[in-house]
Each structure stands twice: as structure tokens, then as C-alpha cells.
Design an enzyme around this catalytic site. Structure first.
Site, PDB file in Angstrom:
ATOM      1  N   GLU A  94      32.822  30.971  36.350  1.00 53.56           N
ATOM      2  CA  GLU A  94      32.209  30.929  37.725  1.00 53.56           C
ATOM      3  C   GLU A  94      31.074  32.159  37.673  1.00 53.56           C
ATOM      4  OE1 GLU A  94      34.242  30.506  41.199  1.00 53.56           O
ATOM      5  OE2 GLU A  94      35.517  28.614  40.343  1.00 53.56           O
ATOM      6  N   CYS A 107      27.907  38.658  40.343  1.00 55.61           N
ATOM      7  CA  CYS A 107      29.533  38.591  40.246  1.00 55.61           C
ATOM      8  C   CYS A 107      29.671  37.859  39.041  1.00 55.61           C
ATOM      9  CB  CYS A 107      30.247  38.227  41.327  1.00 55.61           C
ATOM     10  SG  CYS A 107      32.168  37.909  41.090  1.00 55.61           S
ATOM     11  N   CYS A 114      43.325  33.345  34.096  1.00 54.28           N
ATOM     12  CA  CYS A 114      43.639  34.840  34.434  1.00 54.28           C
ATOM     13  C   CYS A 114      45.382  34.991  34.311  1.00 54.28           C
ATOM     14  CB  CYS A 114      43.309  35.283  35.571  1.00 54.28           C
ATOM     15  SG  CYS A 114      43.704  37.006  35.910  1.00 54.28           S
ATOM     16  N   CYS A 118      48.246  37.079  40.650  1.00 56.23           N
ATOM     17  CA  CYS A 118      47.986  37.459  42.376  1.00 56.23           C
ATOM     18  C   CYS A 118      48.244  35.961  42.969  1.00 56.23           C
ATOM     19  CB  CYS A 118      46.821  38.113  42.433  1.00 56.23           C
ATOM     20  SG  CYS A 118      46.672  39.777  41.492  1.00 56.23           S
ATOM     21  N   CYS A 121      45.301  34.262  44.868  1.00 54.40           N
ATOM     22  CA  CYS A 121      44.026  34.008  44.050  1.00 54.40           C
ATOM     23  C   CYS A 121      43.907  32.690  43.381  1.00 54.40           C
ATOM     24  CB  CYS A 121      43.836  35.256  42.902  1.00 54.40           C
ATOM     25  SG  CYS A 121      42.293  35.240  42.089  1.00 54.40           S
ATOM     26  N   GLY A 161      39.177  36.278  36.129  1.00 55.44           N
ATOM     27  CA  GLY A 161      39.981  37.057  35.060  1.00 55.44           C
ATOM     28  C   GLY A 161      40.058  38.533  35.495  1.00 55.44           C
ATOM     29  N   HIS A 218      45.444  45.792  48.303  1.00 63.23           N
ATOM     30  CA  HIS A 218      45.822  44.827  49.185  1.00 63.23           C
ATOM     31  C   HIS A 218      47.274  45.129  50.035  1.00 63.23           C
ATOM     32  CE1 HIS A 218      42.424  42.410  47.502  1.00 63.23           C
ATOM     33  NE2 HIS A 218      43.086  42.428  46.429  1.00 63.23           N
ATOM     34  N   ASN A 292      40.306  34.958  51.878  1.00 58.23           N
ATOM     35  CA  ASN A 292      39.601  33.511  51.665  1.00 58.23           C
ATOM     36  C   ASN A 292      40.765  32.390  51.460  1.00 58.23           C
ATOM     37  OD1 ASN A 292      36.877  33.531  51.463  1.00 58.23           O
ATOM     38  ND2 ASN A 292      37.064  34.971  49.626  1.00 58.23           N
ATOM     39  N   CYS A 334      36.457  33.440  44.617  1.00 60.35           N
ATOM     40  CA  CYS A 334      36.772  33.392  43.269  1.00 60.35           C
ATOM     41  C   CYS A 334      37.655  32.268  42.877  1.00 60.35           C
ATOM     42  CB  CYS A 334      37.821  34.808  43.216  1.00 60.35           C
ATOM     43  SG  CYS A 334      37.788  35.537  41.698  1.00 60.35           S
TER      44      CYS A 334
HETATM   45  N1  SAH Z   1      41.073  40.729  38.261  1.00 59.25           N
HETATM   46  C1  SAH Z   1      40.122  41.645  38.959  1.00 59.25           C
HETATM   47  C2  SAH Z   1      38.782  41.022  39.307  1.00 59.25           C
HETATM   48  C3  SAH Z   1      38.751  39.706  39.878  1.00 59.25           C
HETATM   49  S1  SAH Z   1      39.346  39.327  41.272  1.00 59.25           S
HETATM   50  C4  SAH Z   1      40.716  42.214  40.201  1.00 59.25           C
HETATM   51  O1  SAH Z   1      41.994  41.931  40.419  1.00 59.25           O
HETATM   52  O2  SAH Z   1      40.170  43.039  40.910  1.00 59.25           O
HETATM   53  C5  SAH Z   1      38.204  39.965  42.185  1.00 59.25           C
HETATM   54  C6  SAH Z   1      38.736  40.220  43.836  1.00 59.25           C
HETATM   55  O3  SAH Z   1      38.869  39.232  44.816  1.00 59.25           O
HETATM   56  C7  SAH Z   1      39.997  41.271  43.770  1.00 59.25           C
HETATM   57  O4  SAH Z   1      39.879  42.103  44.648  1.00 59.25           O
HETATM   58  C8  SAH Z   1      40.901  40.074  44.265  1.00 59.25           C
HETATM   59  O5  SAH Z   1      42.013  40.573  44.479  1.00 59.25           O
HETATM   60  C9  SAH Z   1      40.163  39.292  45.250  1.00 59.25           C
HETATM   61  N2  SAH Z   1      40.553  37.786  45.569  1.00 59.25           N
HETATM   62  C10 SAH Z   1      41.111  36.949  44.824  1.00 59.25           C
HETATM   63  N3  SAH Z   1      41.412  35.915  45.702  1.00 59.25           N
HETATM   64  C11 SAH Z   1      40.969  36.357  46.981  1.00 59.25           C
HETATM   65  C12 SAH Z   1      41.169  35.709  48.240  1.00 59.25           C
HETATM   66  N4  SAH Z   1      41.561  34.254  48.099  1.00 59.25           N
HETATM   67  N5  SAH Z   1      40.492  36.045  49.145  1.00 59.25           N
HETATM   68  C13 SAH Z   1      40.149  37.346  49.087  1.00 59.25           C
HETATM   69  N6  SAH Z   1      39.936  38.086  48.059  1.00 59.25           N
HETATM   70  C14 SAH Z   1      40.489  37.507  46.835  1.00 59.25           C
END
Ligand code: SAH
Length: 343
Positions: A94, A107, A114, A118, A121, A161, A218, A292, A334
Site C-alpha cells: 500500500e 507514505c 511484516c 505489533c 497493526c 513493513g 506506544h 485506528n 496501515c
Molecule cells: N514498522 C515501522 C513503520 C510502519 S508502521 C514502525 O513500526 O514504525 C507505521 C506507524 O503506524 C507506526 O508508528 C505504527 O506503530 C503505527 N500503527 C500501526 N497500526 C496502527 C493502528 N492500528 N493505529 C495507529 N497506529 C498504527
């Protein structure tokens, strides 16, 4: 996997060596590079000032692979465009184009899937497929600008990723992006977001590329952060913060922290105080993002609690803002579109 060399992933130096290995004059490399990255042609045929025999030779020696837009969603409210691209092997990634007062920001994804795991995510749920090539990261810029007719003025490596888990290809991508013979984008307009691969942060610092480092934090507590982000079991918060301090002192670039606010998980007054304590004395900015919703988890948050949390932080001297929500009507968070499509 492609066996022949992917020409769009080559740095100018790599291209020079490849061209001289073909027995061609050195000036041809700069000519070809400019067709690829400045004029951004769609194939060797369009390189009209090269002899036909050379174009033929190039098409035998190199692959010329482009991303295919599989779906394009455009927000009706704020100009956000989200593109699901199909890679040559059928994987999907994406890319999101966002419009801000200071210009358009893109972005980009750095991996298909990935492996960081997390909890909140969507990008990590179906696991890791593979690293993107420099061409596939760059292609998100080229194809999105072509598709929309808009000009990107900054890039965030914040899509699907973990960029530092694909370190070499990301660094190559940054080299091609900033080369004056190509797009010539200053890396001051690029942010790299990481969940915290501490060893790689030090590697990045050594390269002194001038980009902004964004840390997905976080939680200010190791125990809670380890539950949300498995990477924290390997690199604890004190180590991560030491790497951030070092990055700032070597590069002079202010660190940016991402904080996805999740109701009942990391949104208490105590969390805010601990977070403010963690960043105190460090030139930094905290981005508060109401988490989100993703359908696999029950995490929730709202803008009002994000504002309340932000106010506590600011009251304690931290530099924090609540991130504007963009593309809410097109599932721009994301990894969500890819999940939906692949299911
Ligand atoms: N892997 C990298 C970049 C990709 S994620 C990282 O971890 O930073 C991009 C951002 O979106 C990160 O800050 C991640 O923690 C956040 N993110 C992922 N899922 C999310 C969600 N459901 N709500 C809010 N932020 C989210």
C-alpha cells in the site's frame, strides 16, 4: 525471483559498472540513469537518444519492472489517495498520498507484510512475505505521481513493513531518491519510522543521511510495551532511548515519537507523566494518534482522549500534538486495504 539485473534498483555507480561491463562508454550510464530517474520513462524503447542496438542489448541484460495499481481509493473529504500496488510476483503493498499545507507527502511501504508482530497493526497479521527492492520502494513514488499528476514534496517510510529490517534496500532507495541526477530529493524531507531495531539505528546514524528518525513508542513502560510490541523484548526502552539520544547528538535531527493511544492500555495520566519524563531534555516531538480500529482487535480510542493526553504532556513541558486524521473514509490506516484485498 528475477535472475537478470533489475535496472531500476541500481545506484548510479552500480549502473556505471554494469554499463562498462557491457563494453559501453561511461557517459552512457549517466544518460540511461537520467532516462530512468529524471525523465522516468516506462521502458527502454523510450530512451530515444540511445542507439537501437544498445536499447536492444539493455532489454536483454536488464529487467524493467513496474508496479501495477490494483486499486485506487480517493478520499472525498481531504484529497488523500490510497493505492494498492501489485508487485511482479503477485504480492501487494500500500501507498498513501496525503495533502498538507506544506505540500503532498507520500507514505511508502518497505516490505510485503511484516514480521515485527505489533498487536495493533494490520500489516503484520498475515506475517512476512518478503523485502521490497529499491525499485519497488521508488516505484511507489514514480507511479503515484504519474497516476495522480501530483508532485510529492516529502516521503515517510511508514507504510507496510519495518524499514530497518530491510536496511540495505532502504539505504539504496534513499541514495537513488536523493541523487542529483535523478529525483534529487533532499533527505531532510524524508522520515523513517521504526518500531525500534536499536542496532540498525546506530548503523543509520553512522551514515548521517540527514533524515528524520521516527520511533513508534506506544508505551513508556517496558512491560506494557513488550506486550504491544514484541521487539521490546529484545531491545528495552532504556536502550532505545540511548540510541535516540545518540542519533540526535550525532545528526542534530530532532527525534519524532509516535504514540498510538489505546483506551485502557496506554492512555492514563500516569502513562502521560512517564512519557514526558522519558523524553525530557531530548529535542523531540510526540505525535499522538488515536489508534485506528482494525477488525482483528478490539482496541479503541477517540480524539477527545487524545487531546486530553496531549494536554497533560504539553503541561509537563513535552512537545506534543494530536495527528490529524486523514483518509478516514478510505481505510487509510496501515495495512488494512491489503488485508481486505488478499482475503
Ligand atoms: N514498522 C515501522 C513503520 C510502519 S508502521 C514502525 O513500526 O514504525 C507505521 C506507524 O503506524 C507506526 O508508528 C505504527 O506503530 C503505527 N500503527 C500501526 N497500526 C496502527 C493502528 N492500528 N493505529 C495507529 N497506529 C498504527
Amino acid at each position: 525471483m528475477t535472475r537478470i539485473t533489475d535496472i531500476l534498483s541500481l545506484s548510479l555507480d552500480d549502473l556505471k559498472s554494469a554499463v562498462s561491463a557491457l563494453g559501453e562508454k561511461p557517459f552512457r550510464a549517466a544518460q540511461i540513469y537520467s532516462w530512468l530517474h529524471r525523465k522516468r520513462v516506462c521502458g527502454f524503447d523510450e530512451m530515444t537518444d540511445l542507439p537501437a542496438a544498445l536499447r536492444e542489448k539493455l532489454s536483454e541484460e536488464f529487467s524493467f519492472e513496474r508496479l501495477k495499481p490494483a486499486r485506487v481509493l480517493e478520499s472525498k473529504t481531504d484529497g488523500t489517495v490510497k493505492v494498492l500496488y501489485e508487485l511482479c510476483d503477485g504480492n501487494h503493498i500500500e501507498t498513501v498520498l496525503m495533502s498538507y499545507e506544506h505540500g503532498d507527502s507520500l507514505c511508502v511501504s518497505t516490505q510485503a507484510g511484516c514480521r515485527m508482530g505489533c498487536r495493533f497493526c494490520a500489516s503484520t497479521i498475515a506475517g512476512f512475505k518478503r523485502n521490497l527492492t529499491p525499485n519497488e520502494i521508488l516505484g511507489q513514488l514514480y507511479e503515484t505521481e504519474r497516476l495522480t499528476g501530483r508532485k510529492v514534496s516529502s516521503i515517510v517510510l511508514m507504510g507496510i513493513g519495518e524499514p530497518l529490517d530491510n536496511f540495505d534496500n532502504v539505504v539504496k532507495f534513499l541514495g537513488i531518491l536523493s541523487n542529483p541526477e535523478g529525483t534529487n530529493m533532499s533527505l531532510r524531507h524524508v522520515s523513517l519510522s521504526t518500531c525500534g531495531l536499536v542496532d540498525r539505528i546506530y548503523d543509520l546514524e553512522k551514515l548521517d543521511l540527514g533524515l528524520t528518525l521516527s520511533i513508534s513508542l506506544h508505551s513508556p513502560y517496558d512491560e506494557k510495551r513488550s506486550k504491544l510490541m514484541p521487539i521490546n523484548r529484545r531491545y528495552h526502552i532504556p536502550e532505545l532511548m540511548a540510541a535516540c539520544r545518540s542519533y540526535f547528538s550525532k545528526t542534530g535531527r530532532r527525534i519524532s515519537f509516535e504514540y498510538a493511544l489505546i483506551e485502557g492500555e496506554n492512555d492514563s495520566e500516569e502513562d502521560a507523566k512517564a512519557l514526558a519524563g522519558l523524553v525530557s531534555g531530548m529535542p523531540s516531538h510526540i505525535n499522538i494518534i488515536p489508534v485506528n480500529k482494525i477488525k482483528e482487535r478490539s482496541y479503541r480510542s477517540d480524539r477527545r482522549s487524545a487531546q486530553r493526553f496531549c494536554k497533560i504532556l504539553c503541561g509537563l513541558g513535552a512537545n506534543a500534538t494530536v495527528r490529524r486524521t486523514l483518509g478516514a473514509d478510505i481505510n487509510a490506516a496501515c495495512g488494512q486495504l491489503r488485508r481486505e484485498y488478499e482475503e
